[in-house]
Scaffold this active site. Structure first.
Site, short mmCIF file in Angstrom:
data_model
loop_
_atom_site.label_atom_id
_atom_site.label_comp_id
_atom_site.label_asym_id
_atom_site.label_seq_id
_atom_site.Cartn_x
_atom_site.Cartn_y
_atom_site.Cartn_z
N GLY A 166 0.82 -1.21 0.00
CA GLY A 166 0.00 0.00 0.00
C GLY A 166 0.85 1.26 0.00
O GLY A 166 2.09 1.20 -0.03
N PHE A 167 0.19 2.37 0.06
CA PHE A 167 0.85 3.68 0.09
C PHE A 167 1.81 3.78 1.29
O PHE A 167 3.03 3.89 1.12
CB PHE A 167 -0.26 4.75 0.11
N LYS B 60 -12.66 -7.37 8.76
CA LYS B 60 -11.81 -8.53 9.02
C LYS B 60 -10.33 -8.13 9.15
O LYS B 60 -9.60 -8.66 10.00
CB LYS B 60 -12.00 -9.58 7.91
N GLY C 121 -0.92 -12.28 17.40
CA GLY C 121 -0.52 -13.67 17.65
C GLY C 121 0.91 -13.92 17.18
O GLY C 121 1.69 -14.60 17.86
N TYR D 253 -14.94 0.80 9.28
CA TYR D 253 -13.52 1.16 9.44
C TYR D 253 -13.27 1.63 10.87
O TYR D 253 -12.39 1.12 11.56
CB TYR D 253 -13.21 2.27 8.44
N LYS E 85 -11.06 -0.34 13.77
CA LYS E 85 -9.84 0.24 14.34
C LYS E 85 -9.97 0.43 15.84
O LYS E 85 -8.99 0.29 16.58
CB LYS E 85 -9.52 1.57 13.66
N TYR F 54 -3.63 -7.35 24.66
CA TYR F 54 -2.41 -8.17 24.53
C TYR F 54 -1.27 -7.56 25.34
O TYR F 54 -0.44 -8.26 25.89
CB TYR F 54 -2.01 -8.33 23.05
N THR G 183 -2.72 11.61 5.56
CA THR G 183 -1.35 11.65 5.03
C THR G 183 -1.40 11.48 3.52
O THR G 183 -2.27 10.78 3.00
CB THR G 183 -0.52 10.53 5.69
#
Ligand code: NAD
Ligand code: UDP
Length: 319
Positions: free
Chosen positions: A10-11, A96, A107, A150, A154, A164, A180
């Protein structure tokens, strides 16, 4: 370090891989190309410290060999429903990548005792009622709005990362990235920077959605990557905003692009296609980044856009 970067094609992921290699690390890039492009990594293909695994992070991840750090950047990132690459048109994949992808990458970090960095977003603040946004602000998000696939993914990703950290002792970091831009943005993902620069280069009027009085604060990619690298090397576990606090209305932004490109076609106002959940104001409070990372952006909007235009010209076949 040997570092796993998801969303590598990606970017932002491609710039990150490049920076990590330049710092002397080895990088394992991972991507399924849902919104990314293998061309973004072509220049790294012959680097002996770069490996690539084509994989969907929503599925169990196995990385052979040691892993010292995991940077989870895989997720569609454009809100624009006019583009097939916008997350509102990839809603399940987006949830997902943020939920299962975060679980799987955490993990990997746990299995390898590796440090972990989550790419979060200013979108976790939703349409903010507090301005500018500090990391202590809890946000204003519609859980069933079209952006929720989204935003909520997030938010879940941040909660899982902290779980975690707190319960498994994983050495985690969370960066909240604000708008950005720069070379390697996808031309057709519908975000405002690629839309405006291409329209200006074609001599067309720029499409401003709504009244154009909504604000954003645009950060050039090199500044962002510097902030992320500093965060990775720090011991900070709580979220840190990284972005440029110079706030501008979308209307002023359109005028700036037209001026820098020399486009005389002006602006047209367009009906908003986003069911009213376009955040009205967005500007990071970067006090924490300044204090903890000694970081602040150094590239102005005019400089950054001027550095970005040649990429679009080349991709559009104009030079
Ligand atoms: P991008 O679309 O260019 O890159 C995302 C990459 O993730 C793509 O290469 C895509 O193919 C890959 N990907 C998506 N789902 C995947 C999956 N299930 N498995 C493997 N790969 C997958 O977007 P970007 O602007 O580079 O954004 C990168 C990250 O930064 C995202 O997590 C995004 O939420 C975050 N972010 C970006 C911005 C910004 O302004 N660019 C702002 C806030 C947050
Ligand atoms: N926008 C616009 N014209 C376009 C694309 C976007 O006016 O062609 C506006 C959009 O409504 C939003 C801002 O520009 O207010 C930034 O949109 P972008 O899709 O880049 O990302 P966002 O910051 O909303 O996540």
């Amino acid at each position: 370090m040997r570092i796993l970067v998801t969303g590598a094609a990606g970017f932002l992921g491609s710039h990150l891989c490049e920076r990590l290699l330049n710092e002397g690390h080895s990088v394992v890039g991972m991507d399924n190309f849902i919104t990314g492009n293998p061309e973004n990594l072509a220049h790294l293909a012959n680097n002996p410290r770069f490996e690539f695994i084509r994989h969907d992070v929503a599925n169990f991840i196995f990385v052979p060999g040691k892993v010292d750090a995991v940077l989870h950047f895989a997720s569609p990132a454009s809100p624009n429903p006019a583009s097939p690459y916008g997350y509102t048109n990839l809603p399940i994949q987006t949830m997902k990548a943020g939920a299962l992808g975060t679980h799987n990458t955490l993990g990997v970090a746990r299995a390898h005792n590796a440090r972990y960095l989550l790419a979060s977003t200013s979108e976790i603040y939703g349409d903010p009622l507090e301005h500018p946004q500090k990391e202590t602000y809890w946000g204003h998000v519609d859980p069933i709005g079209i952006r929720s696939v989204y935003d909520e993914a997030k938010r879940f990703a941040e909660a899982l990362t902290m779980a975690y950290h707190r319960y498994h002792g994983i050495d985690t970091r969370i960066v909240r990235i604000f708008n950005t831009y720069g070379p390697r943005m996808r031309l057709d993902d519908g975000r405002v920077v690629p839309n405006f620069i291409q329209q200006a280069l074609r001599g067309e009027p720029l499409t401003v959605y709504g009244d154009g009085l909504q604000t954003r604060s645009f950060c050039y990619v090199d500044d962002l990557i510097e902030g992320i690298y500093r965060l990775l090397m720090s011991d900070e576990h709580l979220p840190v905003n990284i972005g440029n606090p110079a706030e501008i209305t979308i209307l002023e932004f359109a005028e700036t692009i037209n001026r820098l490109v020399g486009n005389k076609a002006g602006i047209i106002m367009k009906e908003h296609s986003r069911l009213g959940d376009d955040p009205q104001r967005r500007r990071p409070d970067i006090t924490r980044a300044k204090e903890i990372l000694k970081w602040q952006p150094t590239i102005s909007l005019e400089e950054g856009i001027t550095k970005t235009i040649p990429y679009f010209k080349k991709k559009m076949g104009l030079e």
